[in-house]
Enzyme design. Sequence first.
Site, mmCIF file in Angstrom:
data_model
loop_
_atom_site.group_PDB
_atom_site.id
_atom_site.type_symbol
_atom_site.label_atom_id
_atom_site.label_comp_id
_atom_site.label_asym_id
_atom_site.label_seq_id
_atom_site.Cartn_x
_atom_site.Cartn_y
_atom_site.Cartn_z
ATOM 1 N N LYS A 117 -4.803 0.888 -3.963
ATOM 2 C CA LYS A 117 -6.268 0.933 -3.940
ATOM 3 C C LYS A 117 -6.878 2.121 -4.685
ATOM 4 O O LYS A 117 -7.924 2.640 -4.279
ATOM 5 C CB LYS A 117 -6.770 0.886 -2.497
ATOM 6 C CG LYS A 117 -6.514 -0.477 -1.863
ATOM 7 C CD LYS A 117 -7.284 -0.641 -0.595
ATOM 8 C CE LYS A 117 -7.794 -2.051 -0.440
ATOM 9 N NZ LYS A 117 -8.561 -2.292 0.736
ATOM 10 N N GLY A 171 -5.412 -3.311 -7.384
ATOM 11 C CA GLY A 171 -5.974 -4.605 -6.989
ATOM 12 C C GLY A 171 -4.933 -5.377 -6.205
ATOM 13 O O GLY A 171 -3.769 -4.970 -6.133
ATOM 14 N N GLN A 217 2.924 -1.663 10.800
ATOM 15 C CA GLN A 217 2.152 -0.477 11.206
ATOM 16 C C GLN A 217 2.456 0.701 10.264
ATOM 17 O O GLN A 217 2.774 0.475 9.107
ATOM 18 C CB GLN A 217 2.412 -0.109 12.681
ATOM 19 C CG GLN A 217 1.828 -1.106 13.674
ATOM 20 C CD GLN A 217 2.746 -2.267 13.992
ATOM 21 O OE1 GLN A 217 3.930 -2.075 14.175
ATOM 22 N NE2 GLN A 217 2.207 -3.455 14.072
ATOM 23 N N ASP A 236 -1.934 -0.596 7.590
ATOM 24 C CA ASP A 236 -2.898 -1.221 6.673
ATOM 25 C C ASP A 236 -2.912 -0.577 5.286
ATOM 26 O O ASP A 236 -3.947 -0.552 4.625
ATOM 27 C CB ASP A 236 -4.332 -1.189 7.258
ATOM 28 C CG ASP A 236 -4.389 -1.771 8.646
ATOM 29 O OD1 ASP A 236 -3.739 -2.804 8.857
ATOM 30 O OD2 ASP A 236 -5.060 -1.192 9.510
ATOM 31 N N THR A 242 -4.524 -3.718 19.732
ATOM 32 C CA THR A 242 -4.877 -5.013 19.138
ATOM 33 C C THR A 242 -5.007 -6.083 20.223
ATOM 34 O O THR A 242 -5.367 -7.219 19.925
ATOM 35 C CB THR A 242 -3.796 -5.455 18.136
ATOM 36 O OG1 THR A 242 -2.536 -5.529 18.817
ATOM 37 C CG2 THR A 242 -3.681 -4.488 16.973
ATOM 38 N N GLY A 271 -1.417 -1.656 2.720
ATOM 39 C CA GLY A 271 -1.150 -2.638 1.662
ATOM 40 C C GLY A 271 0.347 -2.825 1.468
ATOM 41 O O GLY A 271 0.806 -3.131 0.367
ATOM 42 N N LYS A 272 1.085 -2.686 2.568
ATOM 43 C CA LYS A 272 2.552 -2.867 2.496
ATOM 44 C C LYS A 272 2.898 -4.280 2.062
ATOM 45 O O LYS A 272 3.865 -4.501 1.350
ATOM 46 C CB LYS A 272 3.206 -2.611 3.866
ATOM 47 C CG LYS A 272 3.155 -1.190 4.332
ATOM 48 C CD LYS A 272 3.813 -1.020 5.678
ATOM 49 C CE LYS A 272 3.081 -1.680 6.827
ATOM 50 N NZ LYS A 272 1.752 -1.164 7.124
ATOM 51 N N GLY A 299 -0.388 -7.311 10.504
ATOM 52 C CA GLY A 299 -0.974 -8.336 9.648
ATOM 53 C C GLY A 299 -0.695 -7.998 8.206
ATOM 54 O O GLY A 299 -1.072 -6.935 7.737
ATOM 55 N N HIS A 300 0.028 -8.857 7.531
ATOM 56 C CA HIS A 300 0.310 -8.659 6.111
ATOM 57 C C HIS A 300 -0.451 -9.713 5.325
ATOM 58 O O HIS A 300 -0.317 -10.899 5.602
ATOM 59 C CB HIS A 300 1.807 -8.866 5.815
ATOM 60 C CG HIS A 300 2.651 -7.724 6.236
ATOM 61 N ND1 HIS A 300 4.024 -7.745 6.186
ATOM 62 C CD2 HIS A 300 2.330 -6.514 6.701
ATOM 63 C CE1 HIS A 300 4.495 -6.602 6.614
ATOM 64 N NE2 HIS A 300 3.489 -5.841 6.939
ATOM 65 N N ASN A 346 0.869 -7.678 16.355
ATOM 66 C CA ASN A 346 -0.180 -6.663 16.129
ATOM 67 C C ASN A 346 -0.310 -6.402 14.634
ATOM 68 O O ASN A 346 -1.317 -5.907 14.155
ATOM 69 C CB ASN A 346 0.123 -5.355 16.879
ATOM 70 C CG ASN A 346 1.553 -4.868 16.736
ATOM 71 O OD1 ASN A 346 2.424 -5.580 16.236
ATOM 72 N ND2 ASN A 346 1.819 -3.662 17.175
ATOM 73 N N THR A 386 -6.849 -7.084 9.228
ATOM 74 C CA THR A 386 -6.303 -8.431 9.006
ATOM 75 C C THR A 386 -6.096 -9.155 10.333
ATOM 76 O O THR A 386 -6.288 -10.359 10.439
ATOM 77 C CB THR A 386 -4.904 -8.334 8.329
ATOM 78 O OG1 THR A 386 -4.949 -7.351 7.320
ATOM 79 C CG2 THR A 386 -4.453 -9.642 7.741
ATOM 80 N N PRO A 423 -13.791 -3.231 11.844
ATOM 81 C CA PRO A 423 -14.008 -2.332 10.711
ATOM 82 C C PRO A 423 -13.036 -1.159 10.811
ATOM 83 O O PRO A 423 -12.820 -0.629 11.908
ATOM 84 C CB PRO A 423 -15.448 -1.839 10.894
ATOM 85 C CG PRO A 423 -15.983 -2.492 12.105
ATOM 86 C CD PRO A 423 -14.910 -3.284 12.776
HETATM 87 P P1 IMP Z 1 -0.990 -1.966 19.777
HETATM 88 O O1 IMP Z 1 0.098 -1.937 18.771
HETATM 89 O O2 IMP Z 1 -1.727 -3.267 19.839
HETATM 90 O O3 IMP Z 1 -0.532 -1.503 21.132
HETATM 91 O O4 IMP Z 1 -2.111 -0.893 19.327
HETATM 92 C C1 IMP Z 1 -1.854 0.508 19.342
HETATM 93 C C2 IMP Z 1 -2.523 1.198 18.160
HETATM 94 O O5 IMP Z 1 -1.882 0.786 16.952
HETATM 95 C C3 IMP Z 1 -3.999 0.844 17.972
HETATM 96 O O6 IMP Z 1 -4.659 1.980 17.440
HETATM 97 C C4 IMP Z 1 -3.977 -0.259 16.935
HETATM 98 O O7 IMP Z 1 -5.200 -0.339 16.217
HETATM 99 C C5 IMP Z 1 -2.849 0.237 16.062
HETATM 100 N N1 IMP Z 1 -2.176 -0.837 15.320
HETATM 101 C C6 IMP Z 1 -1.277 -1.723 15.771
HETATM 102 N N2 IMP Z 1 -0.848 -2.536 14.797
HETATM 103 C C7 IMP Z 1 -1.476 -2.137 13.675
HETATM 104 C C8 IMP Z 1 -1.413 -2.575 12.313
HETATM 105 O O8 IMP Z 1 -0.678 -3.484 11.925
HETATM 106 N N3 IMP Z 1 -2.217 -1.894 11.443
HETATM 107 C C9 IMP Z 1 -2.995 -0.848 11.820
HETATM 108 N N4 IMP Z 1 -3.074 -0.418 13.078
HETATM 109 C C10 IMP Z 1 -2.326 -1.051 14.001
#
Ligand code: IMP
Length: 424
Positions: free
Chosen positions: A330, A415, A223, A13, A128, A15-16, A40-41, A38, A298, A303
Amino acid sequence: MPATVVVGAQWGDEGKGKVIDILASRADVVVRSQGGNNAGHTVESGGEVYKLHLIPSGILYPETLCLIGCGTVIDPKVLLEEIDGLRARGVTCENLRIDPRAQLIMPWHITLDAMKERSLGSGKIGTTGRGIGPCYMEKAERTGLRMGDLSRPDVLEKKLRSAGEAKNEMITRLYGQPPFDLDAVLEEYTEYGRRLAPMIADVSVLAWKAVQAKQDVLFEGAQGTLLDLDVGTYPYVTSSHPIAGGVCTGTGIGPTCIEKVIGVAKAYTTRVGEGPFPTELDGEMGDLLRDRGHEFGTTTGRPRRVGWFDAVILRHAVRVNGLTGLAVNKLDTLSGLGTLRVCTAYRRSDGALLEDFPASLEELAECEPVYEDLPGFEGDLSACRSAGELPAAAKAYIERIEALCGAPIVMVGVGPARSQSLER
Ligand code: IMP
């Protein structure tokens, strides 16, 4: 732009999406090599906001070839929904190719993800819930289904029944849940296969050819470094390799193909899910930072936990990824917060000063962050259009974290818009 990798330098997260989108606009090929939905961009382009989970950001450019590599895990239902959603908004997905070796997320992976989290109770990972871990487990077990199987009905049926029967045993006996109707799953996946078959192509070959032809190739990470299965905060990690090395195995190319590695960080730190977070802020300052930075996931809307910038984890990211540059996003969020704290090292309970990120959670639990206080800055940074326009204290903040991290900061974000990414 030569072959460039973009990775998250913190816990995801960072901001890639925005940095990737800027680079994708100059790229011939964009490749995604690990993880699944898992991720989200959020990408803003032409005044529109796109939320992408599986599809590389290059999809917004009709001339750009978008590849999903062998190291990914694909939920075909989600992928097709994403394709349909983009098409409905006029984005053609003709330029999308998926490697036949990519693993398929099956419905039982999602159930097993939920059951495993439930059984862990307060020790849960905070996943996720998209079935990522169980899918990678099945891959390592060597019983997983792959994208290529979708276009071979006999293979699909054989593998689906074999894997499904084994997972049904587990789901019913271990977790007391109803089994999956394998005929229905077969029917569903056969239909996905019919729709996705034209997009299946050998991504290793396509990426190699592009590199050989000296095309601009962008490898977009999902990630972040601290969520890496090996060098992250295990077991509070994802099940893939979000670091630069993961690009090689997850695409099927060698490290000599990669010329640049850009790490993306925020000017502070966030994390979703459970696990250690040395500079985490509770209370008012945490709430303020979360609200100002709109720190809500995303993918899941959760939170995010927030905290001060941690140079120890950034040095770890610089080392394990071999970062050639950093993009820091940011910075505007920190404006008006007063004195800013930056963690420069950790103090272990025996008094030792640690400059490098500890390998075990047990050692990390014995550590306290050592902070340096830096003067804060005021004003609306989001209006700055070049790094030179930043207030003096904001420039000094960037220079100090650059010195602490040991990699040049090549871009500063103030921004979400492209014009708010200031190249240095
Ligand atoms: P999983 O990838 O759903 O198995 O989650 C494992 C860990 O990675 C958890 O702490 C998730 O919140 C975190 N996680 C997975 N994908 C993302 C992402 O895109 N951004 C931030 N955290 C992530």
